[in-house]
Write a protein that holds these residues in place. Structure first.
Motif, PDB file in Angstrom:
ATOM      1  N   ALA A  73       0.877  -1.228  -0.088  1.00  0.00           N
ATOM      2  CA  ALA A  73      -0.152   0.002  -0.194  1.00  0.00           C
ATOM      3  C   ALA A  73       0.809   1.209   0.079  1.00  0.00           C
ATOM      4  CB  ALA A  73      -0.849   0.104   1.110  1.00  0.00           C
ATOM      5  N   LEU A  74       2.032   1.147   0.802  1.00  0.00           N
ATOM      6  CA  LEU A  74       2.850   2.331   0.789  1.00  0.00           C
ATOM      7  C   LEU A  74       3.540   2.526  -0.674  1.00  0.00           C
ATOM      8  CD1 LEU A  74       4.288   4.321   2.872  1.00  0.00           C
ATOM      9  CD2 LEU A  74       5.939   2.699   2.983  1.00  0.00           C
ATOM     10  N   CYS A  75       3.867   1.610  -1.385  1.00  0.00           N
ATOM     11  CA  CYS A  75       4.479   1.758  -2.520  1.00  0.00           C
ATOM     12  C   CYS A  75       3.255   2.114  -3.696  1.00  0.00           C
ATOM     13  CB  CYS A  75       4.978   0.255  -3.242  1.00  0.00           C
ATOM     14  SG  CYS A  75       6.482  -0.265  -2.331  1.00  0.00           S
ATOM     15  N   ALA A  76       2.133   1.656  -3.484  1.00  0.00           N
ATOM     16  CA  ALA A  76       1.109   1.999  -4.599  1.00  0.00           C
ATOM     17  C   ALA A  76       0.724   3.663  -4.056  1.00  0.00           C
ATOM     18  CB  ALA A  76       0.132   1.274  -4.166  1.00  0.00           C
ATOM     19  N   GLY A  77       0.733   3.829  -2.938  1.00  0.00           N
ATOM     20  CA  GLY A  77       0.487   5.375  -2.557  1.00  0.00           C
ATOM     21  C   GLY A  77       1.439   6.163  -3.153  1.00  0.00           C
ATOM     22  N   ALA A  78       2.840   5.862  -3.118  1.00  0.00           N
ATOM     23  CA  ALA A  78       3.824   6.658  -3.406  1.00  0.00           C
ATOM     24  C   ALA A  78       3.738   7.052  -4.948  1.00  0.00           C
ATOM     25  CB  ALA A  78       5.329   6.161  -3.169  1.00  0.00           C
ATOM     26  N   VAL A  79       3.421   6.030  -5.747  1.00  0.00           N
ATOM     27  CA  VAL A  79       3.345   5.825  -7.025  1.00  0.00           C
ATOM     28  C   VAL A  79       2.128   6.979  -7.618  1.00  0.00           C
ATOM     29  CG1 VAL A  79       3.059   4.770  -9.366  1.00  0.00           C
ATOM     30  CG2 VAL A  79       4.623   3.615  -7.827  1.00  0.00           C
ATOM     31  N   LEU A  80       1.095   6.850  -6.585  1.00  0.00           N
ATOM     32  CA  LEU A  80       0.001   7.813  -6.865  1.00  0.00           C
ATOM     33  C   LEU A  80       0.295   9.247  -6.732  1.00  0.00           C
ATOM     34  CD1 LEU A  80      -3.045   8.159  -7.738  1.00  0.00           C
ATOM     35  CD2 LEU A  80      -3.501   7.829  -5.309  1.00  0.00           C
ATOM     36  N   VAL A  81       0.829   9.541  -5.746  1.00  0.00           N
ATOM     37  CA  VAL A  81       1.473  10.919  -5.279  1.00  0.00           C
ATOM     38  C   VAL A  81       2.460  11.219  -6.426  1.00  0.00           C
ATOM     39  CG1 VAL A  81       2.615  12.129  -3.535  1.00  0.00           C
ATOM     40  CG2 VAL A  81       0.758  10.747  -3.076  1.00  0.00           C
ATOM     41  N   TYR A  82       3.207  10.330  -6.660  1.00  0.00           N
ATOM     42  CA  TYR A  82       4.444  10.549  -7.839  1.00  0.00           C
ATOM     43  C   TYR A  82       3.666  11.267  -9.315  1.00  0.00           C
ATOM     44  CZ  TYR A  82       8.107   9.941 -11.128  1.00  0.00           C
ATOM     45  OH  TYR A  82       9.087   9.852 -11.983  1.00  0.00           O
ATOM     46  N   ALA A  83       2.528  10.518  -9.601  1.00  0.00           N
ATOM     47  CA  ALA A  83       1.864  10.896 -10.906  1.00  0.00           C
ATOM     48  C   ALA A  83       1.343  12.386 -10.590  1.00  0.00           C
ATOM     49  CB  ALA A  83       0.913   9.766 -11.095  1.00  0.00           C
ATOM     50  N   LEU A  84       0.551  12.593  -9.368  1.00  0.00           N
ATOM     51  CA  LEU A  84       0.008  13.826  -9.010  1.00  0.00           C
ATOM     52  C   LEU A  84       1.032  15.011  -9.089  1.00  0.00           C
ATOM     53  CD1 LEU A  84      -2.405  12.572  -6.350  1.00  0.00           C
ATOM     54  CD2 LEU A  84      -2.945  13.067  -8.854  1.00  0.00           C
ATOM     55  N   LEU A  85       2.347  14.730  -8.541  1.00  0.00           N
ATOM     56  CA  LEU A  85       3.208  15.792  -8.238  1.00  0.00           C
ATOM     57  C   LEU A  85       4.181  16.043  -9.573  1.00  0.00           C
ATOM     58  CD1 LEU A  85       3.764  15.540  -4.446  1.00  0.00           C
ATOM     59  CD2 LEU A  85       2.292  16.959  -5.780  1.00  0.00           C
ATOM     60  N   PHE A  86       4.332  14.869 -10.713  1.00  0.00           N
ATOM     61  CA  PHE A  86       5.221  14.990 -11.601  1.00  0.00           C
ATOM     62  C   PHE A  86       5.706  16.290 -12.107  1.00  0.00           C
ATOM     63  CE2 PHE A  86       6.714  13.751 -15.764  1.00  0.00           C
ATOM     64  CZ  PHE A  86       7.815  13.162 -15.588  1.00  0.00           C
ATOM     65  N   GLN A  87       4.679  16.754 -12.609  1.00  0.00           N
ATOM     66  CA  GLN A  87       4.608  17.895 -13.266  1.00  0.00           C
ATOM     67  C   GLN A  87       5.000  19.179 -12.713  1.00  0.00           C
ATOM     68  OE1 GLN A  87       3.953  17.763 -16.772  1.00  0.00           O
ATOM     69  NE2 GLN A  87       4.693  19.686 -17.040  1.00  0.00           N
ATOM     70  N   TRP A  88       4.462  19.343 -11.393  1.00  0.00           N
ATOM     71  CA  TRP A  88       4.836  20.417 -10.370  1.00  0.00           C
ATOM     72  C   TRP A  88       6.120  20.468 -10.076  1.00  0.00           C
ATOM     73  CZ3 TRP A  88       4.515  20.974  -4.995  1.00  0.00           C
ATOM     74  CH2 TRP A  88       4.559  22.324  -4.508  1.00  0.00           C
ATOM     75  N   LEU A  89       6.596  19.152  -9.543  1.00  0.00           N
ATOM     76  CA  LEU A  89       8.092  19.170  -8.953  1.00  0.00           C
ATOM     77  C   LEU A  89       8.849  18.808  -9.878  1.00  0.00           C
ATOM     78  CD1 LEU A  89       7.320  17.068  -5.910  1.00  0.00           C
ATOM     79  CD2 LEU A  89       7.628  19.351  -5.986  1.00  0.00           C
ATOM     80  N   GLY A  90       8.570  18.517 -11.139  1.00  0.00           N
ATOM     81  CA  GLY A  90       9.588  18.019 -11.953  1.00  0.00           C
ATOM     82  C   GLY A  90       9.989  16.475 -11.892  1.00  0.00           C
ATOM     83  N   PHE A  91      10.492  16.185 -12.998  1.00  0.00           N
ATOM     84  CA  PHE A  91      11.045  14.601 -12.958  1.00  0.00           C
ATOM     85  C   PHE A  91      11.952  14.228 -11.805  1.00  0.00           C
ATOM     86  CE2 PHE A  91      13.733  11.012 -14.089  1.00  0.00           C
ATOM     87  CZ  PHE A  91      12.772   9.939 -14.492  1.00  0.00           C
ATOM     88  N   ALA A  92      13.024  14.975 -11.687  1.00  0.00           N
ATOM     89  CA  ALA A  92      14.119  14.625 -10.798  1.00  0.00           C
ATOM     90  C   ALA A  92      13.838  14.673  -9.325  1.00  0.00           C
ATOM     91  CB  ALA A  92      15.252  15.260 -11.021  1.00  0.00           C
ATOM     92  N   LEU A  93      13.136  15.729  -8.941  1.00  0.00           N
ATOM     93  CA  LEU A  93      12.593  15.850  -7.461  1.00  0.00           C
ATOM     94  C   LEU A  93      11.431  14.841  -7.149  1.00  0.00           C
ATOM     95  CD1 LEU A  93      13.182  17.441  -4.896  1.00  0.00           C
ATOM     96  CD2 LEU A  93      11.604  19.426  -5.855  1.00  0.00           C
ATOM     97  N   ALA A  94      10.557  14.681  -8.182  1.00  0.00           N
ATOM     98  CA  ALA A  94       9.288  13.774  -7.714  1.00  0.00           C
ATOM     99  C   ALA A  94      10.046  12.396  -7.536  1.00  0.00           C
ATOM    100  CB  ALA A  94       8.665  13.915  -8.969  1.00  0.00           C
ATOM    101  N   THR A  95      11.020  12.004  -8.479  1.00  0.00           N
ATOM    102  CA  THR A  95      11.553  10.568  -8.502  1.00  0.00           C
ATOM    103  C   THR A  95      12.218  10.569  -7.415  1.00  0.00           C
ATOM    104  OG1 THR A  95      11.626  10.401 -10.910  1.00  0.00           O
ATOM    105  CG2 THR A  95      12.953   8.970  -9.683  1.00  0.00           C
ATOM    106  N   ALA A  96      13.029  11.467  -6.809  1.00  0.00           N
ATOM    107  CA  ALA A  96      13.594  11.301  -5.329  1.00  0.00           C
ATOM    108  C   ALA A  96      12.536  11.308  -4.367  1.00  0.00           C
ATOM    109  CB  ALA A  96      14.377  12.573  -5.388  1.00  0.00           C
ATOM    110  N   LEU A  97      11.557  12.096  -4.346  1.00  0.00           N
ATOM    111  CA  LEU A  97      10.678  11.776  -3.046  1.00  0.00           C
ATOM    112  C   LEU A  97       9.716  10.496  -3.223  1.00  0.00           C
ATOM    113  CD1 LEU A  97       9.575  15.556  -2.946  1.00  0.00           C
ATOM    114  CD2 LEU A  97      11.031  14.581  -1.492  1.00  0.00           C
TER     115      LEU A  97
END
Length: 148
Positions: A73-97
């Motif tokens: 569930a933690l991994c699935a939630g992290a990937v969901l948040v990643y998809a939501l923040l990808f454009q705003w944070l950018g690829f490198a920062l969103a991937t790191a987080l």
């Protein structure tokens, strides 16, 4: 048996992904790789993983029953948040987080997970941006990374 069923579903899903990606084409050729390369690469990886699950020997094979639901569930939630923040944070920062909770779900410390995520985000950004010429969002790091 559930592993083999999951593998068969993955093989079917990868075939559907590859079939759907055949029609992907950019109106203007602005990237040398094109829009169909990434889905095809994912389809190949998913298909090979599915085949491994279907064809591997059953004697001594571990099943997915031992995977903790909390980590999943933690991994699935992290990937969901990643998809939501990808454009705003950018690829490198969103991937790191995104790598922070995923790394911790696999037993890494927060320092290891953050360092690994930062390295992953930076290396993949440079690979896509400089080597493959794929435009990725840079977000707040645009002054450091350059680009859009």
């Amino acid at each position: 048996m559930s592993d083999r069923l999951l593998g068969a579903v993955c093989v079917v899903a990868s075939a559907a992904m590859a079939w759907a990606a055949q029609d992907y084409a950019a109106a203007i050729s602005y990237e040398p790789v094109g829009p169909r390369a990434f889905p095809l690469l994912l389809a190949v990886g998913l298909g090979l993983s599915g085949l491994w699950l279907v064809l591997r020997p059953t004697a001594g094979a571990e099943s997915f029953r031992g995977v903790p639901w909390k980590a999943t569930a933690l991994c699935a939630g992290a990937v969901l948040v990643y998809a939501l923040l990808f454009q705003w944070l950018g690829f490198a920062l969103a991937t790191a987080l995104m790598a922070l909770p995923v790394g911790m779900a696999f037993g890494g410390s927060w320092k290891q997970s953050l360092a690994g995520g930062a390295a992953l985000g930076l290396v993949l950004f440079l690979l896509f941006d400089k080597v493959l010429d794929v435009v990725l969002p840079t977000g707040p790091l645009s002054a450091v990374l350059g680009g859009s």
